[in-house]
Design a protein around this motif. Structure first.
Motif, PDB file in Angstrom:
ATOM      1  N   THR A  90      34.614  29.219  37.172  1.00  0.00           N
ATOM      2  CA  THR A  90      33.746  30.392  37.293  1.00  0.00           C
ATOM      3  C   THR A  90      33.705  31.003  38.702  1.00  0.00           C
ATOM      4  O   THR A  90      33.638  32.241  38.813  1.00  0.00           O
ATOM      5  CB  THR A  90      32.324  30.086  36.794  1.00  0.00           C
ATOM      6  OG1 THR A  90      31.853  28.852  37.363  1.00  0.00           O
ATOM      7  CG2 THR A  90      32.302  30.002  35.280  1.00  0.00           C
ATOM      8  N   PRO A  91      33.754  30.232  39.786  1.00  0.00           N
ATOM      9  CA  PRO A  91      33.774  30.892  41.103  1.00  0.00           C
ATOM     10  C   PRO A  91      34.991  31.800  41.276  1.00  0.00           C
ATOM     11  O   PRO A  91      34.894  32.880  41.889  1.00  0.00           O
ATOM     12  CB  PRO A  91      33.809  29.722  42.090  1.00  0.00           C
ATOM     13  CG  PRO A  91      33.192  28.586  41.349  1.00  0.00           C
ATOM     14  CD  PRO A  91      33.656  28.766  39.934  1.00  0.00           C
ATOM     15  N   GLU A  94      34.673  35.865  41.613  1.00  0.00           N
ATOM     16  CA  GLU A  94      35.207  36.455  42.843  1.00  0.00           C
ATOM     17  C   GLU A  94      36.139  37.611  42.481  1.00  0.00           C
ATOM     18  O   GLU A  94      36.147  38.651  43.153  1.00  0.00           O
ATOM     19  CB  GLU A  94      35.957  35.407  43.650  1.00  0.00           C
ATOM     20  CG  GLU A  94      36.521  35.961  44.957  1.00  0.00           C
ATOM     21  CD  GLU A  94      37.221  34.908  45.791  1.00  0.00           C
ATOM     22  OE1 GLU A  94      37.691  35.253  46.895  1.00  0.00           O
ATOM     23  OE2 GLU A  94      37.297  33.738  45.349  1.00  0.00           O
ATOM     24  N   LYS A  95      36.888  37.425  41.402  1.00  0.00           N
ATOM     25  CA  LYS A  95      37.847  38.462  40.980  1.00  0.00           C
ATOM     26  C   LYS A  95      37.147  39.604  40.242  1.00  0.00           C
ATOM     27  O   LYS A  95      37.507  40.773  40.403  1.00  0.00           O
ATOM     28  CB  LYS A  95      38.912  37.821  40.088  1.00  0.00           C
ATOM     29  CG  LYS A  95      40.120  38.707  39.822  1.00  0.00           C
ATOM     30  CD  LYS A  95      41.214  37.926  39.127  1.00  0.00           C
ATOM     31  CE  LYS A  95      42.455  38.777  38.905  1.00  0.00           C
ATOM     32  NZ  LYS A  95      43.095  39.216  40.163  1.00  0.00           N
ATOM     33  N   TRP A  96      36.131  39.251  39.416  1.00  0.00           N
ATOM     34  CA  TRP A  96      35.393  40.259  38.651  1.00  0.00           C
ATOM     35  C   TRP A  96      33.893  40.024  38.871  1.00  0.00           C
ATOM     36  O   TRP A  96      33.223  39.380  38.055  1.00  0.00           O
ATOM     37  CB  TRP A  96      35.740  40.157  37.162  1.00  0.00           C
ATOM     38  CG  TRP A  96      37.210  40.359  36.898  1.00  0.00           C
ATOM     39  CD1 TRP A  96      37.907  41.521  36.975  1.00  0.00           C
ATOM     40  CD2 TRP A  96      38.163  39.341  36.524  1.00  0.00           C
ATOM     41  NE1 TRP A  96      39.234  41.307  36.675  1.00  0.00           N
ATOM     42  CE2 TRP A  96      39.428  39.983  36.394  1.00  0.00           C
ATOM     43  CE3 TRP A  96      38.075  37.971  36.287  1.00  0.00           C
ATOM     44  CZ2 TRP A  96      40.581  39.292  36.041  1.00  0.00           C
ATOM     45  CZ3 TRP A  96      39.227  37.284  35.947  1.00  0.00           C
ATOM     46  CH2 TRP A  96      40.457  37.942  35.819  1.00  0.00           C
ATOM     47  N   PRO A  97      33.351  40.523  39.963  1.00  0.00           N
ATOM     48  CA  PRO A  97      31.966  40.215  40.345  1.00  0.00           C
ATOM     49  C   PRO A  97      30.893  40.749  39.390  1.00  0.00           C
ATOM     50  O   PRO A  97      29.819  40.162  39.285  1.00  0.00           O
ATOM     51  CB  PRO A  97      31.823  40.877  41.727  1.00  0.00           C
ATOM     52  CG  PRO A  97      33.213  41.118  42.202  1.00  0.00           C
ATOM     53  CD  PRO A  97      34.034  41.344  40.980  1.00  0.00           C
ATOM     54  N   GLU A 113      45.168  38.879  32.709  1.00  0.00           N
ATOM     55  CA  GLU A 113      44.747  38.292  33.977  1.00  0.00           C
ATOM     56  C   GLU A 113      43.570  37.342  33.763  1.00  0.00           C
ATOM     57  O   GLU A 113      43.496  36.280  34.388  1.00  0.00           O
ATOM     58  CB  GLU A 113      44.373  39.390  34.974  1.00  0.00           C
ATOM     59  CG  GLU A 113      45.546  40.218  35.464  1.00  0.00           C
ATOM     60  CD  GLU A 113      45.134  41.206  36.541  1.00  0.00           C
ATOM     61  OE1 GLU A 113      44.116  40.956  37.231  1.00  0.00           O
ATOM     62  OE2 GLU A 113      45.809  42.228  36.695  1.00  0.00           O
ATOM     63  N   VAL A 114      42.670  37.731  32.879  1.00  0.00           N
ATOM     64  CA  VAL A 114      41.537  36.862  32.562  1.00  0.00           C
ATOM     65  C   VAL A 114      42.041  35.563  31.932  1.00  0.00           C
ATOM     66  O   VAL A 114      41.564  34.471  32.250  1.00  0.00           O
ATOM     67  CB  VAL A 114      40.537  37.566  31.618  1.00  0.00           C
ATOM     68  CG1 VAL A 114      39.383  36.618  31.268  1.00  0.00           C
ATOM     69  CG2 VAL A 114      40.000  38.844  32.251  1.00  0.00           C
TER      70      VAL A 114
END
Length: 211
Positions: free
Chosen positions: A52-53, A57-60, A72-73
């Protein structure tokens, strides 16, 4: 001992063991808890807490997740298992929250279960922990196992188990009883080798030793 009395005693004893229950998942807002809970299906909390971090970080924000490339997810959540379904559902949930709920995680069971991949278990966890709203009792594998071993249900379907458990506890205890049974199931009453010799529920367990 009657089932209702046993249920009350279970809550009393486990509340002493776990005086401040909270999810083992790491989160800071309702959306983060929803994503973490969705990723935890068939996956350990420890693994989810590592993923999750990177995800946030990628999708705040919810808007970021709604606009994410699903492939990408998938790569980010791959290690949690069933990553294609999880990635697709998270993106779908984010999209619906943006389009239907003005970018805010909804606060009712009826609305939450319209989101991608969100069933009653995830909805109950989000409602109880993020909003302090109890609309159900989240039934995962630990709750299912302990509810059976403790004679609180004879059912195997999570929805039916939930229906059996809800009348046994006041609504304000629904969120906590999930935590108690999950923690106790991991620490003392696992699936393969229940530790009956050190179990503080041993004397009221109708199925002690049952695997």
């Amino acid at each position: 001992m009657k089932k209702t009395e046993r249920a009350t005693e279970i809550h009393a004893r486990l509340s002493r063991r776990y005086p401040e229950p909270e999810p083992a998942l790491h989160w800071s807002d309702p959306w983060q808890l929803l994503v973490a809970t969705a990723l935890s299906a068939q996956c350990t909390d420890e693994r989810v807490n590592k993923v999750t971090p990177i995800f946030f970080e990628k999708w705040p924000t919810i808007a970021d997740a709604a606009g994410a490339d699903v492939m990408e997810v998938e790569e980010v959540v791959r290690s949690t298992g069933f990553f294609r379904n999880k990635a697709r559902n998270i993106k779908a949930a984010a999209t619906r929250i943006m389009e239907v709920y003005s970018g805010e995680v909804p606060r009712s069971m009826a609305e939450l279960i319209t989101l991608g991949g969100v069933a009653r278990k995830t909805a109950s966890i989000v409602l109880a922990n993020a909003f302090g709203i109890n609309e159900g009792i989240a039934v995962d594998t630990h709750v299912k196992r302990l509810a059976f071993r403790m004679g609180l249900t004879a059912k195997t379907d999570p929805v039916q188990i939930e229906k059996d458990l809800m009348p046994l506890y006041p609504r304000e205890q629904w969120g906590d009883i999930n935590h108690y049974l999950v923690f106790f199931g991991r620490e003392v009453c696992p699936a393969r080798k229940p530790k009956c010799d050190i179990c503080e529920l041993n004397d009221i367990c109708p199925k002690k030793g049952v695997k």
